[in-house]
Design a protein around this motif. Structure first.
Motif, short mmCIF file in Angstrom:
data_model
loop_
_atom_site.label_atom_id
_atom_site.label_comp_id
_atom_site.label_asym_id
_atom_site.label_seq_id
_atom_site.Cartn_x
_atom_site.Cartn_y
_atom_site.Cartn_z
N GLY A 141 32.64 45.87 50.19
CA GLY A 141 32.32 46.96 49.27
C GLY A 141 32.30 48.29 50.01
N ALA A 142 32.50 49.37 49.29
CA ALA A 142 32.52 50.70 49.90
C ALA A 142 31.86 51.70 48.97
CB ALA A 142 33.96 51.14 50.19
N LEU A 143 31.08 52.62 49.58
CA LEU A 143 30.43 53.69 48.83
C LEU A 143 31.21 54.98 48.98
CD1 LEU A 143 26.68 53.06 49.76
CD2 LEU A 143 27.76 52.56 47.56
N PHE A 144 31.43 55.70 47.89
CA PHE A 144 32.10 57.00 47.92
C PHE A 144 31.08 58.05 47.49
CE2 PHE A 144 35.23 53.73 46.68
CZ PHE A 144 36.03 53.76 47.81
N ASN A 145 30.34 58.55 48.48
CA ASN A 145 29.23 59.46 48.16
C ASN A 145 29.71 60.76 47.54
OD1 ASN A 145 27.21 57.71 49.16
ND2 ASN A 145 27.70 58.31 51.26
N GLU A 146 30.92 61.24 47.96
CA GLU A 146 31.38 62.51 47.43
C GLU A 146 31.64 62.44 45.93
OE1 GLU A 146 34.86 60.19 49.13
OE2 GLU A 146 32.83 60.72 49.72
N ASN A 147 32.02 61.22 45.42
CA ASN A 147 32.28 61.05 43.98
C ASN A 147 31.16 60.30 43.27
OD1 ASN A 147 34.81 62.26 44.39
ND2 ASN A 147 35.75 60.30 44.89
N ASP A 148 30.12 59.91 44.06
CA ASP A 148 29.01 59.13 43.50
C ASP A 148 29.54 57.86 42.83
OD1 ASP A 148 26.27 58.83 43.27
OD2 ASP A 148 26.25 59.57 41.21
N GLU A 149 30.45 57.16 43.52
CA GLU A 149 31.04 55.94 43.00
C GLU A 149 31.00 54.86 44.07
OE1 GLU A 149 34.98 57.11 41.95
OE2 GLU A 149 34.42 57.83 39.96
N LEU A 157 25.27 46.52 47.16
CA LEU A 157 26.72 46.58 46.98
C LEU A 157 27.40 45.34 47.54
CD1 LEU A 157 29.32 48.05 46.19
CD2 LEU A 157 29.22 49.24 48.39
N GLN A 158 26.94 44.87 48.70
CA GLN A 158 27.53 43.68 49.31
C GLN A 158 27.25 42.43 48.46
OE1 GLN A 158 29.59 43.54 51.77
NE2 GLN A 158 29.44 45.71 52.35
N ILE A 159 26.07 42.38 47.84
CA ILE A 159 25.77 41.26 46.94
C ILE A 159 26.72 41.29 45.74
CG2 ILE A 159 24.02 40.25 45.44
CD1 ILE A 159 21.90 41.41 47.32
N LEU A 160 26.94 42.50 45.19
CA LEU A 160 27.87 42.64 44.06
C LEU A 160 29.28 42.26 44.46
CD1 LEU A 160 26.60 46.00 42.52
CD2 LEU A 160 26.41 43.72 41.51
N ALA A 161 29.68 42.64 45.68
CA ALA A 161 31.02 42.28 46.15
C ALA A 161 31.16 40.77 46.26
CB ALA A 161 31.27 42.95 47.50
N THR A 162 30.08 40.10 46.73
CA THR A 162 30.11 38.63 46.82
C THR A 162 30.26 38.01 45.43
OG1 THR A 162 28.61 38.80 48.73
CG2 THR A 162 28.86 36.63 47.71
N ARG A 163 29.52 38.53 44.50
CA ARG A 163 29.58 38.01 43.11
C ARG A 163 30.98 38.19 42.53
NH1 ARG A 163 28.53 39.75 37.78
NH2 ARG A 163 27.42 38.16 36.52
N HIS A 164 31.57 39.37 42.73
CA HIS A 164 32.92 39.62 42.22
C HIS A 164 33.93 38.67 42.86
CE1 HIS A 164 31.35 43.26 40.35
NE2 HIS A 164 32.53 43.49 39.82
N ALA A 165 33.74 38.40 44.17
CA ALA A 165 34.68 37.51 44.86
C ALA A 165 34.61 36.09 44.31
CB ALA A 165 34.37 37.52 46.36
N VAL A 166 33.39 35.60 44.06
CA VAL A 166 33.23 34.24 43.52
C VAL A 166 33.83 34.14 42.13
CG1 VAL A 166 31.53 32.52 42.80
CG2 VAL A 166 31.19 33.80 44.93
N ILE A 167 33.54 35.13 41.28
CA ILE A 167 34.08 35.12 39.91
C ILE A 167 35.60 35.22 39.93
CG2 ILE A 167 34.17 36.41 37.75
CD1 ILE A 167 31.26 37.22 38.22
N PHE A 168 36.14 36.08 40.82
CA PHE A 168 37.59 36.26 40.89
C PHE A 168 38.29 34.97 41.33
CE2 PHE A 168 41.39 37.75 43.34
CZ PHE A 168 42.09 38.27 42.27
N ALA A 169 37.70 34.29 42.34
CA ALA A 169 38.29 33.03 42.81
C ALA A 169 38.28 31.97 41.70
CB ALA A 169 37.53 32.53 44.04
N LYS A 170 37.20 31.96 40.92
CA LYS A 170 37.11 30.99 39.82
C LYS A 170 38.12 31.29 38.73
CE LYS A 170 33.73 28.92 36.67
NZ LYS A 170 32.31 28.95 36.19
N GLU A 171 38.30 32.58 38.45
CA GLU A 171 39.23 32.98 37.38
C GLU A 171 40.67 32.63 37.71
OE1 GLU A 171 38.54 37.10 36.83
OE2 GLU A 171 36.82 36.84 35.47
#
Length: 376
Positions: A290-298, A329-343
């Protein structure tokens, strides 16, 4: 004689254009085109063909477009209260292309010096690891362009040639920077190997050429000459100057500060070696981050899936709402990775992330595993 005559009457070449450009002062005031020689010297690999073709066309055809002859005329005051025309000194600021033509035309004149040696000498002028203003000063000194009393008299600005420090000798470049009795002690320690009699018979450029043959002394010599000149000017204006016995320390501090500013900052973080280990045949490795973009608040999540040969099977990147912390953010990235692999139907997968805290929480026990696993 026949070979010399053939060389003199022959057409100009690209090598001569290169030599002429290198001999131009990089920070000369620009003309109407707004481009100082430094621009051409820095980007020469990209623009060499077009500029050289234009310069050679003018020189070899003996025809020059009128646009190259445009110039700015600047009037410099010779006296405090000018009343007549000759109280001003005009300076013409031509385009850099015009200067290149003039430099190359002059380089074709008969000379007793080998052009290769001349080119190598000027390249050494710009090699010392010192600031640009010191290099430019050294170039001006070698071309006798400093406002010494002799040069100021030639321009009818001064009438007295005598050095104001020693009061005995006419002030030219060699005397001002090297030969004056008032500054000799600055040079005695590191440059006492120089034959004073030989130097007295030549010019400051001859002295520089001799010193530059010893690479370890180039920086000290150039900086010392610059300090000597600055001290001379301050003393002439009755300003506070560095004592002669303190110049060596001032030079050392100046060079240390300059080199420290040029060195890249040393990171406090230890560089980790990452060796990617492929999974077994029939299995897949899912790398996520995961990556934080502080300049865009994203924030964003990236996932890459590779097979046992290391080939990328599929990849995905997605913007998400910025969480309150990097760990989240890293927890969310892990969740997205698990869901993506399942999909995409991956059954045997190894998930790899950068956050040790999250990975240990998922693999370990205690309260952390309950929170992380529940979230994922």
């Amino acid at each position: 004689m026949e070979e010399i005559n053939k060389e003199l009457v022959g057409e100009f070449t690209r090598a001569e254009v290169d030599l002429a450009l290198n001999q131009m002062a990089p920070l000369k005031a620009p003309g109407p085109d707004g481009m100082p020689p430094l621009f051409y010297q820095y980007y020469w690999p990209s623009i060499r063909d077009e500029v050289s073709e234009a310069v050679l066309d003018c020189l070899n055809s003996e025809k020059m477009p009128s646009c190259l002859n445009h110039t700015f005329l600047t009037l410099i005051l010779k006296v405090k209260s000018p009343e007549k025309v000759y109280d001003f000194r005009p300076i013409a600021l031509f385009k850099s292309g015009y200067h290149a033509l003039c430099e190359e035309a002059r380089s074709d004149e008969a000379s007793s010096s080998d052009s290769g040696l001349v080119a190598r000498f000027w390249s050494k002028i710009w090699k010392p690891g010192v600031s640009g203003k010191v290099k430019h000063f050294l170039w001006r000194a070698c071309t006798d362009s400093l406002p010494t009393r002799i040069n100021l008299m030639k321009r009818k600005i001064l009438s007295d040639l005598i050095c104001h420090l020693c009061g005995r000798v006419d002030e030219d470049t060699l005397h001002a920077l090297w030969g004056c009795e008032a500054v000799k002690q600055v040079w005695d320690r590191d440059f006492n190997w120089v034959n004073q009699f030989e130097v007295a018979q030549g010019s400051f450029q001859d002295l520089v050429e001799k010193v530059l043959s010893k690479p370890r002394l180039r920086e000290d010599f150039a900086t010392t000459a610059w300090f000597v000149w600055a001290r001379r000017n301050k003393s002439r204006l009755n300003e506070k100057t560095t004592p002669l016995n303190g110049i060596r320390d001032a030079i050392r501090n100046f060079l240390q500060l300059f080199h420290s500013c040029r060195e890249p900052p040393v990171s406090n973080k230890m560089q980790r070696q990452r060796n990617w280990i492929p999974p077994k045949p029939g299995q897949y490795k899912v790398n996520f981050d995961g990556a934080l973009f502080n300049e865009n608040d994203e924030a964003g999540v990236g996932i890459v899936v590779r097979d046992s040969r290391g080939l990328v099977v599929v990849a995905m990147a997605e913007k998400i709402i910025k969480p309150h912390s990097m760990e989240c953010l890293q927890i969310l990235a892990t969740r997205h990775a698990v869901i993506f692999a399942k999909e995409i139907g991956l059954q045997l997968s190894h998930f790899v992330g950068d956050s040790k805290i999250v990975i240990k929480g998922l693999l370990g026990g205690g309260n952390a595993i309950l929170i992380y696993r529940a979230f994922v």
